[in-house]
Design a protein around this motif. Structure first.
Motif, PDB file in Angstrom:
ATOM      1  N   LEU A 145       0.831  -1.203   0.000  1.00 13.16           N
ATOM      2  CA  LEU A 145       0.000   0.000   0.000  1.00 13.16           C
ATOM      3  C   LEU A 145       0.868   1.256   0.000  1.00 13.16           C
ATOM      4  CD1 LEU A 145      -2.645   1.577   0.261  1.00 13.16           C
ATOM      5  CD2 LEU A 145      -2.594   1.118   2.730  1.00 13.16           C
ATOM      6  N   ALA A 146       1.905   1.261   0.820  1.00 16.06           N
ATOM      7  CA  ALA A 146       2.813   2.412   0.885  1.00 16.06           C
ATOM      8  C   ALA A 146       3.449   2.690  -0.484  1.00 16.06           C
ATOM      9  CB  ALA A 146       3.893   2.168   1.928  1.00 16.06           C
ATOM     10  N   LYS A 147       3.844   1.625  -1.176  1.00 14.50           N
ATOM     11  CA  LYS A 147       4.429   1.773  -2.509  1.00 14.50           C
ATOM     12  C   LYS A 147       3.432   2.405  -3.471  1.00 14.50           C
ATOM     13  CE  LYS A 147       6.697  -1.016  -6.127  1.00 14.50           C
ATOM     14  NZ  LYS A 147       5.712  -0.882  -7.225  1.00 14.50           N
ATOM     15  N   GLU A 148       2.176   1.965  -3.403  1.00  8.62           N
ATOM     16  CA  GLU A 148       1.139   2.541  -4.252  1.00  8.62           C
ATOM     17  C   GLU A 148       0.975   4.037  -3.981  1.00  8.62           C
ATOM     18  OE1 GLU A 148      -2.679   0.663  -4.373  1.00  8.62           O
ATOM     19  OE2 GLU A 148      -1.838  -1.363  -4.379  1.00  8.62           O
ATOM     20  N   ILE A 149       0.921   4.404  -2.698  1.00  2.63           N
ATOM     21  CA  ILE A 149       0.721   5.807  -2.329  1.00  2.63           C
ATOM     22  C   ILE A 149       1.859   6.669  -2.860  1.00  2.63           C
ATOM     23  CG2 ILE A 149       0.672   7.401  -0.365  1.00  2.63           C
ATOM     24  CD1 ILE A 149      -0.851   5.142   1.154  1.00  2.63           C
ATOM     25  N   ARG A 150       3.079   6.183  -2.714  1.00  2.41           N
ATOM     26  CA  ARG A 150       4.223   6.945  -3.234  1.00  2.41           C
ATOM     27  C   ARG A 150       4.110   7.128  -4.751  1.00  2.41           C
ATOM     28  NH1 ARG A 150       7.719   3.836   0.441  1.00  2.41           N
ATOM     29  NH2 ARG A 150       8.457   5.219   2.098  1.00  2.41           N
ATOM     30  N   GLU A 151       3.782   6.061  -5.445  1.00  5.76           N
ATOM     31  CA  GLU A 151       3.770   6.100  -6.905  1.00  5.76           C
ATOM     32  C   GLU A 151       2.572   6.861  -7.461  1.00  5.76           C
ATOM     33  OE1 GLU A 151       4.352   2.147  -8.392  1.00  5.76           O
ATOM     34  OE2 GLU A 151       6.402   2.026  -7.582  1.00  5.76           O
ATOM     35  N   GLN A 152       1.498   7.008  -6.668  1.00  3.77           N
ATOM     36  CA  GLN A 152       0.374   7.819  -7.121  1.00  3.77           C
ATOM     37  C   GLN A 152       0.638   9.310  -6.916  1.00  3.77           C
ATOM     38  OE1 GLN A 152      -2.586   5.250  -5.076  1.00  3.77           O
ATOM     39  NE2 GLN A 152      -3.662   5.146  -7.028  1.00  3.77           N
ATOM     40  N   ASN A 153       1.658   9.635  -6.127  1.00  3.85           N
ATOM     41  CA  ASN A 153       2.284  10.965  -6.087  1.00  3.85           C
ATOM     42  C   ASN A 153       1.284  12.121  -5.997  1.00  3.85           C
ATOM     43  OD1 ASN A 153       4.480  12.659  -6.060  1.00  3.85           O
ATOM     44  ND2 ASN A 153       4.650  12.782  -8.284  1.00  3.85           N
ATOM     45  N   LEU A 154       0.593  12.209  -4.872  1.00  2.00           N
ATOM     46  CA  LEU A 154      -0.401  13.272  -4.678  1.00  2.00           C
ATOM     47  C   LEU A 154       0.186  14.556  -4.095  1.00  2.00           C
ATOM     48  CD1 LEU A 154      -3.592  11.504  -3.283  1.00  2.00           C
ATOM     49  CD2 LEU A 154      -3.335  12.674  -5.453  1.00  2.00           C
ATOM     50  N   HIS A 155       1.445  14.546  -3.748  1.00  2.00           N
ATOM     51  CA  HIS A 155       2.101  15.702  -3.135  1.00  2.00           C
ATOM     52  C   HIS A 155       1.465  16.081  -1.790  1.00  2.00           C
ATOM     53  CE1 HIS A 155       4.281  16.106  -6.891  1.00  2.00           C
ATOM     54  NE2 HIS A 155       3.140  16.170  -7.541  1.00  2.00           N
ATOM     55  N   LEU A 156       0.962  15.073  -1.079  1.00  2.00           N
ATOM     56  CA  LEU A 156       0.439  15.289   0.264  1.00  2.00           C
ATOM     57  C   LEU A 156       1.429  14.730   1.271  1.00  2.00           C
ATOM     58  CD1 LEU A 156      -3.269  14.145  -0.208  1.00  2.00           C
ATOM     59  CD2 LEU A 156      -2.398  16.470  -0.214  1.00  2.00           C
ATOM     60  N   LYS A 157       1.337  15.207   2.487  1.00  2.29           N
ATOM     61  CA  LYS A 157       2.241  14.720   3.528  1.00  2.29           C
ATOM     62  C   LYS A 157       1.503  14.166   4.741  1.00  2.29           C
ATOM     63  CE  LYS A 157       6.021  15.210   1.359  1.00  2.29           C
ATOM     64  NZ  LYS A 157       6.691  13.964   0.921  1.00  2.29           N
ATOM     65  N   SER A 158       0.176  14.018   4.625  1.00  7.09           N
ATOM     66  CA  SER A 158      -0.614  13.498   5.741  1.00  7.09           C
ATOM     67  C   SER A 158      -1.586  12.436   5.260  1.00  7.09           C
ATOM     68  CB  SER A 158      -1.395  14.628   6.424  1.00  7.09           C
ATOM     69  OG  SER A 158      -0.509  15.577   6.999  1.00  7.09           O
ATOM     70  N   LEU A 159      -1.661  11.347   6.019  1.00  5.39           N
ATOM     71  CA  LEU A 159      -2.579  10.245   5.732  1.00  5.39           C
ATOM     72  C   LEU A 159      -3.439  10.007   6.967  1.00  5.39           C
ATOM     73  CD1 LEU A 159       0.050   7.667   4.383  1.00  5.39           C
ATOM     74  CD2 LEU A 159      -1.153   9.408   3.053  1.00  5.39           C
ATOM     75  N   ALA A 160      -4.557   9.306   6.776  1.00  2.00           N
ATOM     76  CA  ALA A 160      -5.403   8.968   7.921  1.00  2.00           C
ATOM     77  C   ALA A 160      -6.064   7.620   7.710  1.00  2.00           C
ATOM     78  CB  ALA A 160      -6.479  10.035   8.128  1.00  2.00           C
ATOM     79  N   THR A 161      -6.175   6.857   8.788  1.00  6.84           N
ATOM     80  CA  THR A 161      -6.914   5.597   8.770  1.00  6.84           C
ATOM     81  C   THR A 161      -7.359   5.286  10.200  1.00  6.84           C
ATOM     82  OG1 THR A 161      -6.868   3.286   8.005  1.00  6.84           O
ATOM     83  CG2 THR A 161      -4.882   4.095   9.077  1.00  6.84           C
ATOM     84  N   PRO A 162      -8.596   4.841  10.418  1.00 11.04           N
ATOM     85  CA  PRO A 162      -9.064   4.543  11.775  1.00 11.04           C
ATOM     86  C   PRO A 162      -8.437   3.257  12.307  1.00 11.04           C
ATOM     87  CG  PRO A 162     -10.735   3.935  10.173  1.00 11.04           C
ATOM     88  CD  PRO A 162      -9.639   4.605   9.398  1.00 11.04           C
ATOM     89  N   SER A 163      -8.500   3.074  13.626  1.00  9.00           N
ATOM     90  CA  SER A 163      -7.851   1.919  14.240  1.00  9.00           C
ATOM     91  C   SER A 163      -8.774   1.114  15.134  1.00  9.00           C
ATOM     92  CB  SER A 163      -6.651   2.369  15.088  1.00  9.00           C
ATOM     93  OG  SER A 163      -5.545   2.667  14.274  1.00  9.00           O
ATOM     94  N   GLY A 164      -8.662  -0.225  14.986  1.00 11.07           N
ATOM     95  CA  GLY A 164      -9.192  -1.159  15.967  1.00 11.07           C
ATOM     96  C   GLY A 164      -8.015  -1.608  16.807  1.00 11.07           C
ATOM     97  N   THR A 165      -7.209  -2.504  16.252  1.00 14.46           N
ATOM     98  CA  THR A 165      -5.961  -2.910  16.908  1.00 14.46           C
ATOM     99  C   THR A 165      -4.808  -1.967  16.584  1.00 14.46           C
ATOM    100  OG1 THR A 165      -5.347  -4.324  15.035  1.00 14.46           O
ATOM    101  CG2 THR A 165      -6.646  -5.333  16.797  1.00 14.46           C
ATOM    102  N   GLY A 166      -4.974  -1.145  15.539  1.00 13.33           N
ATOM    103  CA  GLY A 166      -3.915  -0.215  15.154  1.00 13.33           C
ATOM    104  C   GLY A 166      -2.903  -0.800  14.186  1.00 13.33           C
ATOM    105  N   THR A 167      -3.120  -2.040  13.740  1.00 12.33           N
ATOM    106  CA  THR A 167      -2.155  -2.714  12.866  1.00 12.33           C
ATOM    107  C   THR A 167      -1.914  -1.933  11.575  1.00 12.33           C
ATOM    108  OG1 THR A 167      -2.927  -4.828  13.735  1.00 12.33           O
ATOM    109  CG2 THR A 167      -1.599  -4.889  11.735  1.00 12.33           C
ATOM    110  N   THR A 168      -3.003  -1.506  10.921  1.00 14.37           N
ATOM    111  CA  THR A 168      -2.871  -0.784   9.654  1.00 14.37           C
ATOM    112  C   THR A 168      -2.120   0.522   9.840  1.00 14.37           C
ATOM    113  OG1 THR A 168      -4.912  -1.754   8.788  1.00 14.37           O
ATOM    114  CG2 THR A 168      -4.143   0.269   7.746  1.00 14.37           C
TER     115      THR A 168
END
Length: 283
Positions: A145-168
């Motif tokens: 997933l990280a590789k995809e985000i880098r290659e889609q190159n949105l020029h953003l520096k912040s991401l967000a995702t909710p957590s249950g166990t926090g694994t993601t």
């Protein structure tokens, strides 16, 4: 093929959404990422997969779909269920059973000790997935997933995702040290979330936990969650009713920059959750 990215305007702010919910009807979102290693595993390596947790679990449904595709037996343990839960004709539990999941109830006083003993005397053809998919094997999927985000190159520096166990959130932050990764606890409080993540790896400095301003009980109906989900839906993207509303509320209240929200899927559970909202008189 990479999951697409959509623009979403909420309260006048522009967000971007990584549409992992579109990967597969059942095996999508962060559960697809967490199960990535097992999805690449040859079918002959295992015969049985075991997991445990609640009947609203998105992980349960994703594992059931994976096991059906692989030809593996899937055994899922829960605490005792009500008759209403057993008789539901929709939602994650219903669909997981239709995919072949073998469900076993454990008495409340036996549950904790039994789950703690699951890995004792395991044979090589059985694999245990902890509740929510919290396993070290999840890391590879988050690196993809990280590789995809880098290659889609949105020029953003912040991401967000909710957590249950926090694994993601944890493995995403470790894989993208140049980004700030926001998350919020949806099961328990921030201390519980830190404890869960620390069991897998030291929490990196670029991972920021946004604490909700109000305490919410996991998977209970809240009118403000329904209102948030409907607001997001009117913007063109459906999110789940359990994890996403709390994360979005925290982002709107505690951040101000442009953010890429990683859609964690789970919309298959909305069918049964909306029934609960109707029973509460919220709809």
């Amino acid at each position: 093929m990479y999951s697409p990215i959509s623009e979403l305007y909420v309260d006048g702010r522009r967000f971007y959404v990584k549409r992992d919910d579109l990967i597969d009807p059942f095996l999508a979102g962060n559960k697809y990422r967490k199960l990535y290693t097992l999805l690449q595993t040859p079918p002959q390596k295992f015969k049985t997969v075991i997991s445990y947790g609640g009947t609203q679990s998105n992980a349960m449904l994703a594992i059931a779909a994976m096991c059906k595709n692989k030809g593996w037996e899937f055994i899922y343990y829960t605490k005792p269920l009500s008759t209403t839960q057993k008789d539901e004709k929709g939602g994650n539990f219903y669909h997981a059973k239709r995919l072949g999941m073998k469900h076993i109830e454990l008495a409340n006083d036996l549950y904790r000790d039994f789950i703690a003993s699951l890995r004792l005397n395991l044979d090589e053809e059985t694999f245990v997935i902890d509740q929510g998919g919290a396993v070290e094997e999840a890391r590879l999927g988050l690196e993809v997933l990280a590789k995809e985000i880098r290659e889609q190159n949105l020029h953003l520096k912040s991401l967000a995702t909710p957590s249950g166990t926090g694994t993601t959130a944890l493995f995403l932050a470790l894989s993208l040290p140049e980004y700030r990764v926001y998350t919020t606890p949806c099961v328990g409080d921030a201390d519980y979330l830190r404890e869960q993540m620390s069991a897998l790896h030291e929490i990196p400095k670029n991972l920021t936990i946004l604490e909700p301003k109000k305490k919410y009980h996991f998977a209970k109906p809240y009118i403000e969650f329904l209102e948030m989900q409907q607001k997001l839906l009117s913007g063109g993207v459906e999110f789940d009713l359990i994890y996403a509303p709390g994360m979005w509320r925290a982002l709107l209240e505690q951040t101000d920059e442009e953010i890429l929200y990683i859609h964690s899927g789970g919309v298959s559970g909305n069918e049964s959750m909306l029934q609960r909202y109707k029973q509460k008189g919220f709809i």
